[in-house]
Design a protein around this motif. Structure first.
Motif, PDB file in Angstrom:
ATOM      1  N   SER A   1     101.668  24.453  27.872  1.00 28.51           N
ATOM      2  CA  SER A   1     101.705  24.310  29.334  1.00 28.51           C
ATOM      3  C   SER A   1     103.147  24.011  29.744  1.00 28.51           C
ATOM      4  N   TYR A   2     103.583  24.712  30.772  1.00 30.27           N
ATOM      5  CA  TYR A   2     104.947  24.594  31.273  1.00 30.27           C
ATOM      6  C   TYR A   2     104.937  23.936  32.634  1.00 30.27           C
ATOM      7  N   PRO A   3     106.016  23.278  33.018  1.00 27.42           N
ATOM      8  CA  PRO A   3     107.288  23.124  32.313  1.00 27.42           C
ATOM      9  C   PRO A   3     107.142  22.194  31.107  1.00 27.42           C
ATOM     10  N   ALA A   4     108.060  22.393  30.147  1.00 27.14           N
ATOM     11  CA  ALA A   4     108.041  21.591  28.929  1.00 27.14           C
ATOM     12  C   ALA A   4     109.469  21.358  28.461  1.00 27.14           C
ATOM     13  N   ARG A   5     109.650  20.244  27.797  1.00 33.55           N
ATOM     14  CA  ARG A   5     110.968  19.900  27.244  1.00 33.55           C
ATOM     15  C   ARG A   5     111.034  20.316  25.781  1.00 33.55           C
ATOM     16  N   ARG A   6     112.236  20.326  25.254  1.00 37.51           N
ATOM     17  CA  ARG A   6     112.501  20.743  23.875  1.00 37.51           C
ATOM     18  C   ARG A   6     111.595  20.031  22.871  1.00 37.51           C
ATOM     19  N   ASP A   7     111.507  18.709  22.929  1.00 41.19           N
ATOM     20  CA  ASP A   7     110.717  17.977  21.947  1.00 41.19           C
ATOM     21  C   ASP A   7     109.237  18.311  22.042  1.00 41.19           C
ATOM     22  N   ASP A   8     108.748  18.549  23.260  1.00 41.59           N
ATOM     23  CA  ASP A   8     107.354  18.941  23.437  1.00 41.59           C
ATOM     24  C   ASP A   8     107.097  20.323  22.836  1.00 41.59           C
TER      25      ASP A   8
END
Length: 140
Positions: A92-99
């Motif tokens: 699911s977006y938006p998402a960060r790098r670590d996610d």
């Protein structure tokens, strides 16, 4: 001695080593290619650690690619980016790098894919294509 180990580890790359007598010499181009993202100034041990990580990462990533003919490095980067984004299909977006990296890990993505996602810039990604673009840019 440590340089010889590096040379042998990376000798699978075409042109990676040159021979002069009984001594293996490392191609300056190979050094530049693997050390271009090393943090400078750096000690010899820091450079060795970076080079080992870089070489292993490159070899592992190449092993994951589809078996076909590639005509240039950018095409290899794009194929790997598409492979990596395939493990994010239900993200699911938006998402960060670590996610993104954690999600790929839960999808049993191979180590090179998870590692590539950990290396992209830490920002919000709004769609899978943005992630693929970031992975391709990082791998080039």
């Amino acid at each position: 001695m440590a340089w010889a180990r590096f040379s042998m580890r990376c000798s699978n790359n075409r042109g990676a080593t040159e021979f002069m007598g009984d001594t293996k010499l490392i191609s300056p181009a190979l050094l530049q290619r693997h050390l271009h993202k090393a943090g400078f100034p750096a000690t010899r041990d820091e450079l060795l650690a970076h080079a080992r990580e870089e070489c292993d990462r490159v070899i592992a990533a190449l092993r994951e690619l589809p078996d076909r003919r590639y005509s240039r490095p950018a095409e290899v980067s794009r194929a790997f980016a598409e492979l990596a984004s395939g493990y994010l299909g239900d993200m699911s977006y938006p998402a960060r790098r670590d996610d993104l990296a954690a999600h790929a890990g839960r999808q049993d993505a191979p180590w090179p894919v998870v590692e590539a996602l950990r290396r992209i810039p830490d920002r919000r990604y709004d769609r899978p294509e943005a992630v693929a673009d970031a992975v391709a840019a990082e791998e080039e």
